[in-house]
Design a protein around this motif. Sequence first.
Motif, PDB file in Angstrom:
ATOM      1  N   ASP A   9       0.808  -1.224   0.000  1.00 19.12           N
ATOM      2  CA  ASP A   9       0.000   0.000   0.000  1.00 19.12           C
ATOM      3  C   ASP A   9       0.839   1.272   0.000  1.00 19.12           C
ATOM      4  N   ASP A  10       2.138   1.156   0.320  1.00 20.76           N
ATOM      5  CA  ASP A  10       3.039   2.316   0.298  1.00 20.76           C
ATOM      6  C   ASP A  10       3.687   2.508  -1.070  1.00 20.76           C
ATOM      7  N   ASN A  11       3.168   1.810  -2.079  1.00 21.53           N
ATOM      8  CA  ASN A  11       3.671   1.876  -3.447  1.00 21.53           C
ATOM      9  C   ASN A  11       5.110   1.399  -3.584  1.00 21.53           C
ATOM     10  N   VAL A  12       5.488   0.413  -2.767  1.00 17.08           N
ATOM     11  CA  VAL A  12       6.785  -0.240  -2.911  1.00 17.08           C
ATOM     12  C   VAL A  12       6.555  -1.496  -3.738  1.00 17.08           C
ATOM     13  N   LEU A  13       7.201  -1.543  -4.894  1.00 14.80           N
ATOM     14  CA  LEU A  13       7.134  -2.704  -5.776  1.00 14.80           C
ATOM     15  C   LEU A  13       8.447  -3.460  -5.646  1.00 14.80           C
ATOM     16  N   VAL A  14       8.374  -4.770  -5.482  1.00 16.06           N
ATOM     17  CA  VAL A  14       9.565  -5.602  -5.374  1.00 16.06           C
ATOM     18  C   VAL A  14       9.522  -6.620  -6.500  1.00 16.06           C
ATOM     19  N   SER A  15      10.664  -6.805  -7.164  1.00 15.48           N
ATOM     20  CA  SER A  15      10.761  -7.819  -8.204  1.00 15.48           C
ATOM     21  C   SER A  15      11.822  -8.839  -7.805  1.00 15.48           C
ATOM     22  N   GLY A  16      11.561 -10.112  -8.103  1.00 19.25           N
ATOM     23  CA  GLY A  16      12.491 -11.193  -7.793  1.00 19.25           C
ATOM     24  C   GLY A  16      12.843 -11.946  -9.060  1.00 19.25           C
ATOM     25  N   SER A  17      14.092 -12.356  -9.179  1.00 20.25           N
ATOM     26  CA  SER A  17      14.540 -12.945 -10.444  1.00 20.25           C
ATOM     27  C   SER A  17      15.316 -14.249 -10.259  1.00 20.25           C
ATOM     28  N   ASP A  18      15.635 -14.867 -11.402  1.00 23.34           N
ATOM     29  CA  ASP A  18      16.374 -16.127 -11.436  1.00 23.34           C
ATOM     30  C   ASP A  18      17.749 -16.044 -10.789  1.00 23.34           C
ATOM     31  N   ASN A  19      18.374 -14.889 -10.844  1.00 24.87           N
ATOM     32  CA  ASN A  19      19.732 -14.760 -10.313  1.00 24.87           C
ATOM     33  C   ASN A  19      19.758 -14.415  -8.825  1.00 24.87           C
ATOM     34  N   GLY A  20      18.615 -14.491  -8.149  1.00 29.72           N
ATOM     35  CA  GLY A  20      18.547 -14.258  -6.711  1.00 29.72           C
ATOM     36  C   GLY A  20      18.506 -12.795  -6.312  1.00 29.72           C
ATOM     37  N   MET A  21      18.269 -11.912  -7.255  1.00 34.58           N
ATOM     38  CA  MET A  21      18.238 -10.483  -6.961  1.00 34.58           C
ATOM     39  C   MET A  21      16.826 -10.029  -6.611  1.00 34.58           C
ATOM     40  N   LEU A  22      16.741  -9.190  -5.582  1.00 37.13           N
ATOM     41  CA  LEU A  22      15.505  -8.500  -5.214  1.00 37.13           C
ATOM     42  C   LEU A  22      15.721  -7.025  -5.493  1.00 37.13           C
ATOM     43  N   TYR A  52      11.187 -17.354  -6.724  1.00 37.62           N
ATOM     44  CA  TYR A  52      10.080 -17.797  -7.563  1.00 37.62           C
ATOM     45  C   TYR A  52       8.725 -17.216  -7.194  1.00 37.62           C
ATOM     46  N   ALA A  53       8.557 -16.776  -5.974  1.00 39.42           N
ATOM     47  CA  ALA A  53       7.277 -16.195  -5.563  1.00 39.42           C
ATOM     48  C   ALA A  53       7.518 -15.258  -4.385  1.00 39.42           C
ATOM     49  N   MET A  54       6.645 -14.279  -4.241  1.00 40.82           N
ATOM     50  CA  MET A  54       6.746 -13.356  -3.108  1.00 40.82           C
ATOM     51  C   MET A  54       5.394 -12.719  -2.849  1.00 40.82           C
ATOM     52  N   LYS A  55       5.227 -12.272  -1.612  1.00 38.41           N
ATOM     53  CA  LYS A  55       3.988 -11.591  -1.225  1.00 38.41           C
ATOM     54  C   LYS A  55       4.263 -10.788   0.031  1.00 38.41           C
ATOM     55  N   PHE A  56       3.677  -9.599   0.100  1.00 44.90           N
ATOM     56  CA  PHE A  56       3.724  -8.826   1.336  1.00 44.90           C
ATOM     57  C   PHE A  56       2.686  -9.394   2.293  1.00 44.90           C
ATOM     58  N   ASP A  57       2.962  -9.333   3.599  1.00 46.77           N
ATOM     59  CA  ASP A  57       1.967  -9.750   4.581  1.00 46.77           C
ATOM     60  C   ASP A  57       0.863  -8.696   4.629  1.00 46.77           C
ATOM     61  N   LEU A  58      -0.146  -8.920   5.448  1.00 43.72           N
ATOM     62  CA  LEU A  58      -1.289  -8.004   5.497  1.00 43.72           C
ATOM     63  C   LEU A  58      -0.913  -6.594   5.952  1.00 43.72           C
ATOM     64  N   SER A  61       4.436  -4.597   5.601  1.00 38.85           N
ATOM     65  CA  SER A  61       5.795  -4.257   6.038  1.00 38.85           C
ATOM     66  C   SER A  61       6.773  -5.429   5.943  1.00 38.85           C
ATOM     67  N   ARG A  62       6.253  -6.639   5.779  1.00 38.33           N
ATOM     68  CA  ARG A  62       7.118  -7.812   5.673  1.00 38.33           C
ATOM     69  C   ARG A  62       6.910  -8.488   4.328  1.00 38.33           C
ATOM     70  N   LEU A  63       8.020  -8.874   3.716  1.00 39.46           N
ATOM     71  CA  LEU A  63       7.984  -9.541   2.425  1.00 39.46           C
ATOM     72  C   LEU A  63       8.335 -11.008   2.631  1.00 39.46           C
ATOM     73  N   ILE A  64       7.475 -11.885   2.156  1.00 38.98           N
ATOM     74  CA  ILE A  64       7.709 -13.320   2.252  1.00 38.98           C
ATOM     75  C   ILE A  64       8.105 -13.804   0.864  1.00 38.98           C
ATOM     76  N   THR A  65       9.220 -14.543   0.776  1.00 43.29           N
ATOM     77  CA  THR A  65       9.690 -15.013  -0.528  1.00 43.29           C
ATOM     78  C   THR A  65       9.775 -16.529  -0.552  1.00 43.29           C
ATOM     79  N   CYS A  66       9.674 -17.082  -1.747  1.00 43.59           N
ATOM     80  CA  CYS A  66       9.860 -18.505  -2.002  1.00 43.59           C
ATOM     81  C   CYS A  66      11.093 -18.612  -2.886  1.00 43.59           C
ATOM     82  N   GLU A  67      12.151 -19.195  -2.345  1.00 49.72           N
ATOM     83  CA  GLU A  67      13.429 -19.237  -3.046  1.00 49.72           C
ATOM     84  C   GLU A  67      13.812 -20.657  -3.410  1.00 49.72           C
TER      85      GLU A  67
END
Length: 85
Positions: A9-22, A52-58, A61-67
């Motif tokens: 909701d704070d307009n922070v966009l996060v991208s995750g990639s094959d090379n492990g970069m956020l 491979y996947a990510m989501k902010f919690d409700l 403020s916390r980002l959950i990733t699937c690596e």
Amino acid sequence: IVNCMAINDDNVLVSGSDNGMLHFWDWKSGHNFHTSETVAQPGSLESEKGIYAMKFDLSGSRLITCEARPRYPNPLTRTRTLTSP
């Protein structure tokens, strides 16, 4: 290759990639204000640290990733076999 994205909701966009970069972006301005890299597990290849996947919690403020994890278990990892009596 970008595998996943999440926005809060704070307009922070996060991208995750094959090379492990956020990459953390300001959605409105497009500014990349932070970059972080995951650490490959001991005994794994560099190519096995993708995100491979990510989501902010409700709270947003916390980002959950699937690596990625290594295909084969780390030889230094202990395993326990359970036997029935």
